[in-house]
Scaffold this active site. Structure first.
Site, PDB file in Angstrom:
ATOM      1  N   ASP A   1      40.992 -59.425  30.235  1.00  0.00           N
ATOM      2  CA  ASP A   1      42.355 -59.743  29.787  1.00  0.00           C
ATOM      3  C   ASP A   1      43.103 -60.598  30.802  1.00  0.00           C
ATOM      4  O   ASP A   1      44.276 -60.927  30.588  1.00  0.00           O
ATOM      5  CB  ASP A   1      43.175 -58.449  29.611  1.00  0.00           C
ATOM      6  CG  ASP A   1      42.671 -57.590  28.472  1.00  0.00           C
ATOM      7  OD1 ASP A   1      42.106 -58.147  27.509  1.00  0.00           O
ATOM      8  OD2 ASP A   1      42.840 -56.363  28.545  1.00  0.00           O
TER       9      ASP A   1
ATOM     10  N   ASP B   1      40.863 -47.401  26.613  1.00  0.00           N
ATOM     11  CA  ASP B   1      41.781 -48.478  26.265  1.00  0.00           C
ATOM     12  C   ASP B   1      43.207 -47.947  26.058  1.00  0.00           C
ATOM     13  O   ASP B   1      43.404 -46.993  25.288  1.00  0.00           O
ATOM     14  CB  ASP B   1      41.264 -49.120  24.969  1.00  0.00           C
ATOM     15  CG  ASP B   1      41.922 -50.438  24.656  1.00  0.00           C
ATOM     16  OD1 ASP B   1      41.706 -51.403  25.409  1.00  0.00           O
ATOM     17  OD2 ASP B   1      42.659 -50.502  23.645  1.00  0.00           O
TER      18      ASP B   1
ATOM     19  N   GLU C   1      43.011 -47.097  31.063  1.00  0.00           N
ATOM     20  CA  GLU C   1      43.832 -48.313  31.153  1.00  0.00           C
ATOM     21  C   GLU C   1      45.268 -47.936  30.822  1.00  0.00           C
ATOM     22  O   GLU C   1      45.525 -47.382  29.747  1.00  0.00           O
ATOM     23  CB  GLU C   1      43.326 -49.369  30.175  1.00  0.00           C
ATOM     24  CG  GLU C   1      44.037 -50.695  30.385  1.00  0.00           C
ATOM     25  CD  GLU C   1      44.125 -51.557  29.140  1.00  0.00           C
ATOM     26  OE1 GLU C   1      44.282 -52.769  29.274  1.00  0.00           O
ATOM     27  OE2 GLU C   1      44.066 -51.009  28.013  1.00  0.00           O
TER      28      GLU C   1
HETATM   29  C1  NOJ Z   1      43.570 -53.554  26.092  1.00  0.00           C
HETATM   30  C2  NOJ Z   1      42.299 -54.317  26.026  1.00  0.00           C
HETATM   31  O1  NOJ Z   1      41.791 -54.506  27.314  1.00  0.00           O
HETATM   32  C3  NOJ Z   1      42.593 -55.608  25.302  1.00  0.00           C
HETATM   33  O2  NOJ Z   1      41.545 -56.531  25.380  1.00  0.00           O
HETATM   34  C4  NOJ Z   1      42.921 -55.256  23.892  1.00  0.00           C
HETATM   35  O3  NOJ Z   1      43.318 -56.423  23.201  1.00  0.00           O
HETATM   36  C5  NOJ Z   1      44.055 -54.230  23.808  1.00  0.00           C
HETATM   37  N1  NOJ Z   1      43.933 -53.179  24.764  1.00  0.00           N
HETATM   38  C6  NOJ Z   1      44.078 -53.592  22.457  1.00  0.00           C
HETATM   39  O4  NOJ Z   1      42.958 -52.779  22.275  1.00  0.00           O
END
Ligand code: NOJ
Length: 563
Positions: free
Chosen positions: A331, A200, A257
């Site tokens: 997301d 993440d 990510e």
């Molecule tokens: C990216 C994640 O994919 C998302 O869902 C999350 O809210 C944020 N990072 C914070 O962890």
């Protein structure tokens, strides 16, 4: 020899909360995932990425972890996880966990200790700072969802940093003890046999020392803090250390990510000799069409722009590094609604078209749960039906402060809210789409009677079986995995056409992104001796020419050309 099995794999993302509820409490769970392993095996995927399954108070649906070595109560127990891992492995499926270590929950015992006193041994596990002389926060940084990134804590009279919600304090990666704790925790899971991590916002972990103010951009509430924590000064050092201390000891797959990462940076993150990560998720394509208020006032986007972005990444990582390929995730809006056409007339064909386009690119494709059914965005009328903290904060700020009218705000939410992807999976046409026998934590999309897995499995022409074929082809056609990418007709606003070339074999991929008929003509090169139709999303007459043809709305064809 480095293992690269993830190059010919397809990864399927599960958002467990919305996947399958085995015990009727309205929340999906690990036993629900076990129930559906055969379904996933049938689809043909290789790896399951589970969004966070760890203990969490769920301020951000598990992306706020309060214990990295325990399972979220609603999702089940460690015994359930062990069984899931075993059952997945029995079927030849790998399991990838979501590593959320830019921040933890404020309810994690480290933070509870950390905030208790300035000399607590855990104080430096987080980022604490005194306010400015006038008592204002240490810098003008804003958090992701509208507030200051600094929260004042009465107990010790200092601020802590949270780049996301205030219940998600940032961990202090400058502290070697914290880093060792993270690697130990990773090894705990890897020793159990998990097969990798999605990380993440991992390019946020190194902050510029001193937390300088960001530049103030007209109309913004906070400074532009990105340059002070995106791909920060020690990021490569941290990732290489993580690789040394943990990842390199196992045969795993990793994807970081990384909002705000470009191709040049991706080469550093994913270059095989650099020992950092296998691939990253960048955001360049999913951010197109953002307006003045980011994704909340979406604008029309152009196919030429989308192609330019993908082509840049395809060519940029040709020699060094590896691409991840995705249209959607938890997301993002639903793929067919965002990139294709979710009307009754075109939903099926256009969902297959974008799948074709993505799966033939070079890289590892990700399928987000429900994408293989062509699930669509949801349009709840009332904001009260939304659950996502990001959506609710945007509503509070943009509508609440009069920057967007109610109508504009709801349009933004309907097009882009994260909850579009978070409504439960439709397994059949029973109440709640067969997801739960209880009350779902978020409403089910009312179109579950038309779009569901049972119906898809009974129809040999369904989107599900089309994905199954795409996934199978990846195993059969090395050119699909290793071939070099070349774009054709770069500026065309309706067609995305490209070739993939490996020695004497070439694939020609032509996708019509529009609802009108389009003529295609193959440019002089590539020249070839004979051709074969590999896959198409509609019936194509025998003996069709690959040289020139007309595509129906949202048609996609792939020819194999033999030189
Ligand atoms: C990216 C994640 O994919 C998302 O869902 C999350 O809210 C944020 N990072 C914070 O962890």
């Amino acid at each position: 020899m480095k293992q690269t099995w993830w190059k010919d794999s397809v990864i399927y993302q599960i958002y467990p909360r919305s996947f399958m509820d085995s015990n009727g409490d309205g929340v999906g769970d690990l036993r629900g995932v076990i129930m559906k392993l055969d379904y996933l095996k049938k689809l043909g995927i290789d790896v399951i990425w589970l969004s966070p399954i760890f203990k969490s108070p769920n301020a951000d649906n598990g992306y706020d972890v309060s214990d990295y070595q325990d399972i979220m109560t609603e999702f089940g127990t460690m015994a359930d996880f062990d069984e899931l891992l075993e059952e997945a492995h029995k079927r030849g499926l790998h399991i990838m966990l979501d590593l959320v270590v830019n921040h933890s929950s404020d309810e994690h015992k480290w933070f509870v200790e950390s905030r208790s006193s300035k000399d607590n041994p855990y104080r430096d596990y987080y980022i604490w700072h005194p306010g400015k002389e006038n008592g204002q926060p240490p810098s003008n940084w804003g958090a992701a969802w509208g507030d200051s990134a600094w929260k004042y804590d009465e107990k010790t009279g200092e601020y802590y940093l949270h780049l996301f919600h205030e219940k998600q304090p940032d961990l202090n990666w400058e502290n070697p003890k914290l880093r060792q704790e993270v690697y130990r925790m990773m090894n705990f899971w890897l020793d159990k046999g998990v097969d990798g991590f999605r990380m993440d916002v991992i390019n946020f972990i190194s902050k510029v020392p001193g937390f300088p103010d960001g530049e103030m951009i007209a109309g913004a509430k906070f400074g532009d803090s990105g340059p002070h924590f995106l791909n920060g000064p020690r990021i490569h050092e941290f990732l290489q250390e993580m690789n040394r201390e943990s990842l390199s000891k196992y045969n795993v797959v990793t994807v970081g990510e990384m909002p705000g990462a470009n191709v040049e940076q991706a080469k550093l993150y994913t270059g095989e000799e650099r020992n950092e990560l296998n691939m990253i998720f960048h955001f360049e394509h999913v951010d197109i069409g953002n307006g003045r208020y980011g994704k909340w006032d979406p604008q029309q986007w152009k196919l030429s722009e989308l192609k330019r972005i993908f082509s840049r990444w395809q060519t940029g990582l040709e020699e060094a590094g590896w691409n991840s390929l995705y249209w959607s995730n938890h997301d993002q809006p639903r793929a067919v609604s965002r990139w294709a056409n979710d009307s009754e007339e075109y939903r099926e064909i256009s969902a297959k078209m974008i799948a074709t386009c993505l799966h033939f690119l070079k890289g590892t494709p990700y399928v987000y749960q429900g994408e293989e059914l062509g699930m669509t965005n949801v349009s709840f009328e009332k904001v009260e039906d939304y659950r996502d903290v990001e959506t609710l904060n945007a509503f509070r700020d943009l509508y609440g402060e009069g920057r967007l009218s109610l109508e504009e705000m709801m349009r933004g939410i309907h097009e882009r809210s994260r909850d579009n992807a978070r409504t439960p999976i439709h397994w059949d046409d029973n109440e709640n789409g067969g997801f739960t026998t209880g009350t779902p934590w978020i409403e089910v999309n009312p179109n579950y009677k038309q779009i569901n897995a049972k119906q898809a499995l009974e129809d040999e022409h369904s989107i599900f079986y089309y994905y199954q074929t795409l996934i199978r082809l990846r195993k059969e056609e090395p050119v699909m995995v290793h071939g070099a990418y070349d774009v054709l007709l770069e500026d065309h606003e309706q067609l995305w056409a490209y070739t993939r070339t490996l020695e004497n074999e070439q694939l020609l991929v032509v996708c019509n992104f529009s609802d009108t008929r389009q003529d295609f003509e193959l440019p002089e090169s590539p020249a070839y001796q004979r051709h074969e139709l590999l896959i198409a999303n509609r019936e194509i007459e025998e003996g069709s020419s690959a040289q020139s043809f007309t595509l129906e709305p949202y048609e996609a064809r792939v020819y194999k050309l033999f030189k």
